[in-house]
Design a protein around this motif. Sequence first.
Motif, PDB file in Angstrom:
ATOM      1  N   THR A  56      -3.321   3.493   9.388  1.00  0.00           N
ATOM      2  CA  THR A  56      -4.535   2.678   9.411  1.00  0.00           C
ATOM      3  C   THR A  56      -5.340   2.874  10.698  1.00  0.00           C
ATOM      4  OG1 THR A  56      -3.254   1.041   8.212  1.00  0.00           O
ATOM      5  CG2 THR A  56      -5.376   0.314   9.092  1.00  0.00           C
ATOM      6  N   LYS A  71       1.339  -5.520   3.283  1.00  0.00           N
ATOM      7  CA  LYS A  71       0.418  -6.473   3.919  1.00  0.00           C
ATOM      8  C   LYS A  71       0.690  -7.885   3.414  1.00  0.00           C
ATOM      9  CE  LYS A  71      -3.958  -6.848   2.610  1.00  0.00           C
ATOM     10  NZ  LYS A  71      -5.380  -6.473   2.401  1.00  0.00           N
ATOM     11  N   ALA A  91      -8.017   3.118   5.850  1.00  0.00           N
ATOM     12  CA  ALA A  91      -6.827   3.976   5.747  1.00  0.00           C
ATOM     13  C   ALA A  91      -7.213   5.443   5.929  1.00  0.00           C
ATOM     14  CB  ALA A  91      -6.170   3.778   4.384  1.00  0.00           C
ATOM     15  N   TYR A 142       4.073   3.956   3.520  1.00  0.00           N
ATOM     16  CA  TYR A 142       4.063   2.594   2.989  1.00  0.00           C
ATOM     17  C   TYR A 142       3.504   1.635   4.036  1.00  0.00           C
ATOM     18  CZ  TYR A 142       7.468   4.214  -0.505  1.00  0.00           C
ATOM     19  OH  TYR A 142       8.101   4.890  -1.512  1.00  0.00           O
ATOM     20  N   HIS A 176       0.860  -1.192   0.000  1.00  0.00           N
ATOM     21  CA  HIS A 176       0.000   0.000   0.000  1.00  0.00           C
ATOM     22  C   HIS A 176       0.896   1.242   0.000  1.00  0.00           C
ATOM     23  CE1 HIS A 176      -3.909  -1.913   0.736  1.00  0.00           C
ATOM     24  NE2 HIS A 176      -3.194  -2.848   1.333  1.00  0.00           N
ATOM     25  N   THR A 196       0.585   5.298   0.086  1.00  0.00           N
ATOM     26  CA  THR A 196      -0.326   6.435   0.246  1.00  0.00           C
ATOM     27  C   THR A 196       0.470   7.726   0.104  1.00  0.00           C
ATOM     28  OG1 THR A 196      -1.577   5.086   1.771  1.00  0.00           O
ATOM     29  CG2 THR A 196      -2.144   7.429   1.686  1.00  0.00           C
TER      30      THR A 196
END
Lengths: 116, 318
Positions: free
Chosen positions: B171, B230, B217, B227, B121, B123
């Motif tokens: 998160t 997962k 998120a 970052y 992930h 962002t």
Amino acid sequence: MKKMYTSILVKSKTIALFFWNIKVILNIIMKKQDILILYLSNSSLESNVIGWARHYGNKKKIGMPGDNDSPPYERGIEAIHDGWRLFQSSQLEQHAKGDEYRTGYLKYEFFFEKIK
Amino acid sequence: MKKRKNNNFLLTDNQMAEFVSKGYLIFDNIIDNKINKKFLSEIGHTSTSLNKKNTDQAWLAEHYNEIMKTSKIPLVKAGTPLKKAYKKNSALNDVINNPVLSGAIKSLVGDKPKLDHHFLHITFPSKYYHDANQKISQGNHNDCVIDPREKTFDIQLFYFPTAVEKNMGGTRYIPGSHFRMVNEMAIARYHNIRGQKHVVCPAGTVIIFHHNIWHGAGINNSKKIRYGFKIRLMPTQKQVKLWTKKTYKNNHDEEALYWNRGIEKNSIKEILQKTEPWFEADSGRLDILNRIRLWRHITNDKNFDAAYWLTRIENDYN
């Protein structure tokens, strides 16, 4: 000459009044709805707030997930005291046989509105 | 954390009970900085990657695609044994072989888990997004469709190679939500839940979540990329006594509800009965019942109870 000025003044006032009335009517028609959703700890409005969401009629304001860790009210009834109008709440439903102990969605949901 | 003779770290009873109760375990700063840097280098992160003048969304998508194409994160087929998922010298192999983490994985899903999927992930700071929808935080959800399993669970490792500061929108997660059977984004209406938490952690932190925990998120209001890597793992065996060889036998020496001398602090029974701030008065009790049921399963102690929550409803002579 004086008559002419008076006539123009009267006409201007009439036009201004017309537009002002339009504005008033538009304001009435265009009133916007703010929404408050509360999740309570039991089916009573007097119980504690455990979840919440805000949505705004004004598109410049955004209510979004995780935007506040503190509830807007401690108990559901406080929203009523603050002028919110309740328009929907969840029903109490019988537990389905065989599924009595399964937990899922938050049960006690209350929708409020304010017209601004 | 126990260190066994064979050099494996396994979770303690209390950590297992915390996982059963809350649905997650946090390992702050468990991965050392060398491995974090190695991971960032393997995915092609550069500290100047956000200094480009071109801040339009096309560049952003391009940047993401570039990382996906050129990074050393392997394409792993679903169902690959974890042991075969990552190359020996890779940062991800170092992460999953961290002694504390591999002990935790073994304790929760056994020593032969399969990789369901993994994902990086990324962002970006919110200013890079122009579409209004992308400036809104992600709604609460769980990572599954309606999952009917009551005893078997998957785990999801969330690895944070860089520090996650408060304004980075780490998160959001809801402790104790993992027993709630819902269907993915159906819960997005719940914008805020009392007791919700947000990941704020030092670099090298790994959080192990139960697959069903509610989360979403946040918006990255910093100037740095966030970052999160997962890894979802599924067990290939019954999740019974994977962390211990101890025999559990309930002694029925139960403290009664409410009128007692206080439940022993940090005992299994106290951990399992601790309510969350968002628990409804009625459903919250069912969550406690479900915790006790899962504890019975993973300890193979069919008579375990806490304050008679289950014994009371099982006392049926018909």
